[in-house]
Design an enzyme around this catalytic site. Sequence first.
Site, mmCIF file in Angstrom:
data_model
loop_
_atom_site.group_PDB
_atom_site.id
_atom_site.type_symbol
_atom_site.label_atom_id
_atom_site.label_comp_id
_atom_site.label_asym_id
_atom_site.label_seq_id
_atom_site.Cartn_x
_atom_site.Cartn_y
_atom_site.Cartn_z
ATOM 1 N N SER A 129 -10.287 -26.820 19.917
ATOM 2 C CA SER A 129 -9.593 -25.828 19.087
ATOM 3 C C SER A 129 -9.668 -24.423 19.678
ATOM 4 O O SER A 129 -10.695 -24.028 20.250
ATOM 5 C CB SER A 129 -10.275 -25.813 17.710
ATOM 6 O OG SER A 129 -9.903 -24.667 16.990
ATOM 7 N N GLU A 131 -10.180 -21.959 18.021
ATOM 8 C CA GLU A 131 -11.264 -21.271 17.307
ATOM 9 C C GLU A 131 -12.507 -21.165 18.206
ATOM 10 O O GLU A 131 -13.356 -20.306 17.992
ATOM 11 C CB GLU A 131 -11.567 -22.034 16.009
ATOM 12 C CG GLU A 131 -12.590 -21.410 15.075
ATOM 13 C CD GLU A 131 -12.161 -20.135 14.366
ATOM 14 O OE1 GLU A 131 -10.953 -19.830 14.324
ATOM 15 O OE2 GLU A 131 -13.048 -19.429 13.849
ATOM 16 N N TYR A 154 -17.750 -23.918 12.627
ATOM 17 C CA TYR A 154 -16.673 -24.810 13.103
ATOM 18 C C TYR A 154 -16.440 -24.605 14.602
ATOM 19 O O TYR A 154 -16.423 -25.563 15.381
ATOM 20 C CB TYR A 154 -15.386 -24.542 12.310
ATOM 21 C CG TYR A 154 -14.184 -25.273 12.869
ATOM 22 C CD1 TYR A 154 -13.988 -26.625 12.596
ATOM 23 C CD2 TYR A 154 -13.252 -24.623 13.677
ATOM 24 C CE1 TYR A 154 -12.889 -27.310 13.122
ATOM 25 C CE2 TYR A 154 -12.157 -25.295 14.207
ATOM 26 C CZ TYR A 154 -11.984 -26.640 13.932
ATOM 27 O OH TYR A 154 -10.895 -27.303 14.459
#
Length: 336
Positions: A129, A131, A154
């Site tokens: 991801s 992120e 996360y």
Amino acid sequence: MEKKTALIVGITGQDGSYLADLLLSKGYKVHGMLRRTSSFHTWRLEDLHAKYPEHFFMHYGDITDAPATFDLCDRVQPDELYNLAAMSQVRISFEIPKYTIETNTIGVLNLLEWIRQRSPKTKFYQASSSEMFGVPEVDPPFNEKTPMRPQSPYGISKLAAFHLTKMYAQGYGLFATTGILFNHESPRRGENFVSKKITQGVARIKAGLQQKLHLGNLEAKRDWGWAPEFVEAIYRMVQHTEPGVFVVATQETHTVREFVQEAFSLAGLDWEKYVTVDEKYKRPREVPVLLGDASGTEEILGWKAQMKFKDIVKAMVEYDMENIPVQNVNFDHYHR
Ligand code: NAP
Ligand code: F7E
């Protein structure tokens, strides 16, 4: 030619459902892992059972349960194993960090270990991801070489899984490949992500079923793409001759505020009358801007995002206005 067999972990989610569709349309036998929950949540897959009754199979499982995961993989013997399973909501990962790491990191290790110990020929895809970039010390756009500084449990859990995937590829010679996907949306997007929260809110406000839409940080910028296209990039990564790391992005970034403005204006509504900012939807650490550079992926896989920001918002608003969400849950009681 013998049909290929794929196992999709995370099949009930947005990307899993599109990937199942894609692989079945290409003649694969597709198996999916289904998490036991107290209510059924297979709505994204229902038409596939009818369309491909001989080729589509679901099995209970959970990637944190190593023995059950090994048993399922032994039974399915996948040629390709796609791991899309995750506790994927960034805000919630601050509330359940251990669970997030167990699912998003240890779960991935379980799958990699099954391949290493039992089926080294199985190709593996890991859903990484954007992120993971967090707030790097360089300006965007971010690519495969950008150093990463994740800002959430996360992001950290995904970065650990990313390194494990690369290590298993390099250390054990496995075909373990990974895509660093930037945000991607669709009418099937989960209800606790900002795009779907906005488009469902617009549809309900227009229908007179909701008065206000409470949001968090309107200034955050995201590189929003179209999920069905992103899933095609995943498929190409697994068909490529070698495993690697591939950034998948549209190469455009927009604020949450722009998403809101566009969605409300499509419904003929003045967003400022309906949207309020509520601190509870803000995060302890925010990633203020995500913008990807997918030139490497275009060069190697010939993949390039086609769907533009305004078309994505339009497709989601139109879907939700045609299928006005009946809300039997008051989402304001939860972080989403
Ligand atoms: P999603 O809609 O939240 O779906 C997540 C899937 O993982 C669901 O099928 C969920 O099952 C399953 N899952 C969760 N915990 C599990 C466990 N312990 N064992 C087995 N399955 C489990 O996510 P998505 O948007 O499709 O994203 C797919 C993947 O890409 C995720 O790994 C996500 O982190 C990553 N990703 C997504 C984006 C994006 O913008 N969409 C961007 C970059 C990376 P339930 O339905 O039972 O909850
Ligand atoms: O937030 C802001 C929020 O939750 C986007 C996941 O698919 O993409 C996704 O993660 C932005 C953030 O997605 C609300 O603060 C404002 O800046 O839709 P989101 P995300 O956190 O970017 C990455 C790439 C993934 O890998 C993840 O799995 O919108 N925002 N107000 C809000 N966000 C939410 N959820 N709710 C709000 O009310």
